[in-house]
Motif scaffolding. Structure first.
Motif, short mmCIF file in Angstrom:
data_model
loop_
_atom_site.label_atom_id
_atom_site.label_comp_id
_atom_site.label_asym_id
_atom_site.label_seq_id
_atom_site.Cartn_x
_atom_site.Cartn_y
_atom_site.Cartn_z
N GLN A 79 36.56 -9.67 -33.33
CA GLN A 79 35.72 -8.71 -33.70
C GLN A 79 34.51 -8.69 -32.93
O GLN A 79 34.27 -7.56 -32.43
N GLN A 80 33.88 -9.83 -32.82
CA GLN A 80 32.71 -9.89 -32.14
C GLN A 80 32.96 -9.41 -30.64
O GLN A 80 32.09 -8.91 -29.72
N LEU A 81 34.11 -10.28 -30.29
CA LEU A 81 34.37 -10.06 -28.67
C LEU A 81 34.52 -8.61 -28.27
O LEU A 81 34.32 -8.08 -27.08
N LEU A 82 35.25 -7.73 -29.46
CA LEU A 82 35.58 -6.25 -29.04
C LEU A 82 34.22 -5.56 -28.92
O LEU A 82 34.15 -4.75 -28.00
N GLN A 83 33.30 -6.00 -29.82
CA GLN A 83 31.96 -5.20 -29.67
C GLN A 83 31.43 -5.69 -28.37
O GLN A 83 30.77 -4.67 -27.91
N SER A 84 31.51 -6.74 -28.02
CA SER A 84 30.93 -7.16 -26.80
C SER A 84 31.61 -6.33 -25.54
O SER A 84 30.97 -5.82 -24.74
N LYS A 85 32.76 -6.12 -25.63
CA LYS A 85 33.53 -5.45 -24.63
C LYS A 85 33.18 -4.09 -24.70
O LYS A 85 32.92 -3.21 -23.45
N THR A 86 32.79 -3.27 -25.92
CA THR A 86 32.23 -2.08 -25.88
C THR A 86 30.81 -2.02 -25.15
O THR A 86 30.75 -0.80 -24.63
N ASN A 87 30.20 -2.89 -25.66
CA ASN A 87 28.79 -2.83 -25.13
C ASN A 87 28.83 -2.99 -23.66
O ASN A 87 28.27 -2.25 -22.78
N LEU A 88 29.77 -3.80 -23.00
CA LEU A 88 29.84 -4.06 -21.53
C LEU A 88 30.46 -2.56 -20.92
O LEU A 88 30.04 -2.21 -19.62
#
Length: 268
Positions: A79-88
């Motif tokens: 989930q944290q990785l998906l959030q990081s992808k969204t931010n990127l």
């Protein structure tokens, strides 16, 4: 196996300051020898540090890395990785917009000399403008402060725009009434998710005759400054109508002759 801070930093490839920061965040927990205040690291600290560096390389904030290291499940990491992808993705989108804007500004600067006192027809897009001056005097309206701060953060998408109202009622060579204000195109407003605040003017799309003039710091706007444009409109069988608007393209800080290049747009 135990390692001193110097050995550990050398083996892992990080600085001692980084180790102290990660300890402060609770990512690693070295054993402390209270007799000499030395810190000793073990193989578990190696794993924690390597995983934390991996998470940081994925643009996960350090505070969130600490939470992941100290008890996150595989699902929580995902989930944290998906959030990081969204931010990127958002950073890439914003950077793409910035590159496009840089191309526009580069083109404008490259065309200044060839556009100087040369007329062309231009369709101005819908714009939103925050009036900040009356003539060259700054306004002190309460609603301005918050919006000005917000729009300053949007540079270079915002630009400084002047507006000359009721100019055709002024006597020849008489200083005209004008104002300056930060401006955003409607497209940039939408792309940057900017809300329309109180006091923001809506300037509709309009067909204009456009040119570039150079003025000194002491010059005021007069009809004489863009009379060549009015003559061109008349020669083509058109009549100017509506407010004149324009933008600051460049300030030249030449010692003997400082001045500004302005784009002037006269609707017809």
């Amino acid at each position: 196996m135990r390692y001193s801070i110097g050995e550990f930093a050398s083996i892992i490839g990080v600085s001692a300051d980084t180790l102290r920061l990660y300890e402060k965040q609770g990512i690693i927990r070295p054993l402390k020898d209270h007799s000499n205040n030395y810190r000793y690291y073990n193989d578990l600290d190696v794993r924690s540090l390597l995983m934390s560096r991996l998470y940081r390389s994925l643009n996960i904030p350090l505070q969130d890395v600490s939470e992941l290291i100290n008890g996150a499940t595989a699902q929580q990491v995902q989930q944290q990785l998906l959030q990081s992808k969204t931010n990127l993705d958002e950073q890439i989108r914003r950077s793409t917009l910035l590159l496009k804007k840089m191309d526009e500004i580069e083109t404008e600067l490259g065309q200044i000399e060839e556009r100087l006192h040369q007329c062309r027809i231009k369709l101005l897009p819908p714009r939103y403008r925050l009036k900040q001056t009356s003539q060259d005097r700054l306004l002190k309206e309460p609603y301005l402060k918050e919006t000005v701060n917000e729009w300053m953060e949007l540079l270079p998408f915002t630009y400084f725009c002047f507006r000359i109202e009721n100019w055709n009622d002024a006597p020849d060579n008489y200083p005209l009434k004008y104002s300056w204000g930060m401006t955003l195109t409607q497209d940039d407003m939408l792309n940057l998710n900017v809300r329309v605040s109180d006091g923001v003017e809506n300037l509709p799309s309009v067909r204009c005759l456009s040119s570039v003039i150079r003025t000194s710091a002491e010059d005021s706007f007069t009809v004489e400054a863009f009379q060549f444009m009015l003559d061109e409109l008349a020669a083509q069988g058109y009549k100017a109508k509506g407010d004149i608007t324009g933008k600051l393209l460049l300030n030249e800080y030449i010692q003997k002759a400082p001045g500004s290049y302005l784009e002037v747009n006269i609707p017809f």
